[in-house]
Scaffold this motif. Structure first.
Motif, short mmCIF file in Angstrom:
data_model
loop_
_atom_site.label_atom_id
_atom_site.label_comp_id
_atom_site.label_asym_id
_atom_site.label_seq_id
_atom_site.Cartn_x
_atom_site.Cartn_y
_atom_site.Cartn_z
N ARG A 1 -40.61 -72.58 53.06
CA ARG A 1 -40.58 -71.35 52.57
C ARG A 1 -40.73 -70.26 53.39
N MET A 2 -39.90 -70.38 54.58
CA MET A 2 -39.70 -69.57 55.58
C MET A 2 -38.27 -69.01 55.93
N THR A 3 -37.90 -67.67 56.04
CA THR A 3 -36.71 -67.25 56.42
C THR A 3 -36.88 -67.43 57.96
N PRO A 4 -35.55 -67.96 58.61
CA PRO A 4 -35.57 -67.74 60.10
C PRO A 4 -35.20 -66.50 60.63
N PRO A 5 -35.86 -66.35 61.86
CA PRO A 5 -35.47 -64.99 62.38
C PRO A 5 -33.94 -64.78 62.54
N ALA A 6 -33.60 -63.51 62.49
CA ALA A 6 -32.04 -62.99 62.87
C ALA A 6 -31.43 -63.49 64.24
N LYS A 7 -30.41 -63.82 64.35
CA LYS A 7 -29.73 -64.08 65.65
C LYS A 7 -28.27 -63.94 65.49
N TYR A 8 -27.86 -62.75 66.32
CA TYR A 8 -26.67 -62.51 66.31
C TYR A 8 -25.58 -63.48 66.91
N ASP A 9 -24.42 -63.38 66.16
CA ASP A 9 -23.35 -64.35 66.32
C ASP A 9 -21.92 -63.53 66.05
N GLU A 10 -20.76 -63.70 66.47
CA GLU A 10 -19.78 -63.31 65.99
C GLU A 10 -19.31 -63.12 64.54
N LYS A 11 -19.87 -64.46 63.81
CA LYS A 11 -19.54 -64.79 62.57
C LYS A 11 -20.46 -63.63 61.80
N CYS A 12 -21.34 -63.20 62.40
CA CYS A 12 -22.06 -62.06 61.37
C CYS A 12 -21.52 -60.86 60.77
N GLU A 13 -20.40 -60.71 61.70
CA GLU A 13 -19.47 -59.41 61.26
C GLU A 13 -18.62 -59.69 59.89
N SER A 14 -18.57 -61.12 59.56
CA SER A 14 -17.97 -61.32 58.34
C SER A 14 -18.81 -61.60 57.13
N CYS A 15 -20.11 -61.52 57.42
CA CYS A 15 -21.26 -61.68 56.60
C CYS A 15 -21.56 -60.71 55.78
N SER A 16 -21.68 -60.62 54.48
CA SER A 16 -21.99 -59.88 53.43
C SER A 16 -23.49 -59.02 53.78
N PHE A 17 -24.30 -59.85 54.41
CA PHE A 17 -25.63 -59.84 54.52
C PHE A 17 -26.02 -58.99 55.97
N ILE A 18 -24.85 -58.63 56.55
CA ILE A 18 -24.97 -57.80 58.13
C ILE A 18 -25.77 -56.51 57.92
N SER A 19 -25.69 -56.00 56.87
CA SER A 19 -26.45 -54.54 56.77
C SER A 19 -27.79 -54.71 56.35
N LEU A 20 -28.07 -56.00 55.64
CA LEU A 20 -29.47 -56.28 55.19
C LEU A 20 -30.26 -56.88 56.23
N CYS A 21 -29.47 -58.14 57.19
CA CYS A 21 -30.04 -58.86 58.13
C CYS A 21 -30.28 -58.15 59.41
#
Length: 218
Positions: free
Chosen positions: A177-197
């Motif tokens: 029930r834990m959300t892992p911490p954010a970790k930036y990667d190039e694929k983040c740029e295409s993720c819809s959650f980037i502005s939230l994450c």
């Protein structure tokens, strides 16, 4: 074996392999953010999500077919399952003799990937069909909207092991029930959650101070 109350979405396997944090945001925190890519994918799936069936010669098709595996602890729907007529007669299973072998087809909006994300999701569908119908499902296909082509997928031992391992990791994530911490990667740029994450602000080598400094520099 898992109970029916413990079943998790097959689609979460692809999310987990893409990014554990994204998977937790969607399936544990119940968040969703739409962008162009997710909208295109949603429209593509709506076209096949009819629940209808039809026949085309020696192939029968079922769309939006419900799936379940108590062994893997997964449930979901297959975009389409083709049932191919068996050459040379019938195949025996626990229901008796059948003439048709399942061939799952998953629809994706983009292009074929070098990673196993999509293949694992498709393999999980095949393993659900095997458990439900007691018949071997050796192959399936991924249809990509950008190329308008199908990619055949062989469900070999390595892909099956990866699928079982990923299903286990998914249950471990849900149990924590834990959300892992954010970790930036190039694929983040295409993720819809980037502005939230905000992976550049909070993840990897990018501290908040560095993030603000980059903005000021720009």
């Amino acid at each position: 074996m898992y109970s029916e109350d413990e079943l998790l979405p097959i689609s979460a396997l692809q999310h987990l392999l893409f990014c554990e944090r994204q998977c937790a945001l969607i399936h544990i925190e119940q968040l969703w953010v739409e962008n162009l890519y997710t909208a295109e994918g949603r429209v593509m799936h709506e076209r096949v999500d009819s629940g209808r069936s039809e026949s085309r010669g020696d192939v029968r098709l079922a769309f939006s077919l419900p799936l379940c595996s108590l062994r893997l602890g997964l449930t979901g729907k297959a975009d389409a399952v083709e049932f191919h007529r068996e050459e040379g007669g019938k195949v025996e299973n626990r229901f008796g003799s059948i003439r048709w072998r399942p061939f799952p087809v998953e629809y994706k909006r983009g292009r074929p990937k070098k990673e196993l994300w999509d293949k694992v999701q498709l393999c999980a569908q095949a393993m659900c069909l095997e458990e439900m119908l007691s018949i071997e499902v050796p192959r399936g296909a991924l249809f990509y909207g950008k190329t308008r082509r199908r990619v055949d997928v062989l469900f070999d031992a390595d892909l099956r092991r990866k699928t079982e391992e990923t299903a286990g990791r998914l249950h471990d994530l849900f149990d924590s029930r834990m959300t892992p911490p954010a970790k930036y990667d190039e694929k983040c740029e295409s993720c819809s959650f980037i502005s939230l994450c905000l992976p550049k602000a909070t993840g990897g080598k990018h501290t908040v101070t560095r993030y603000l400094a980059d903005i000021m520099g720009e």
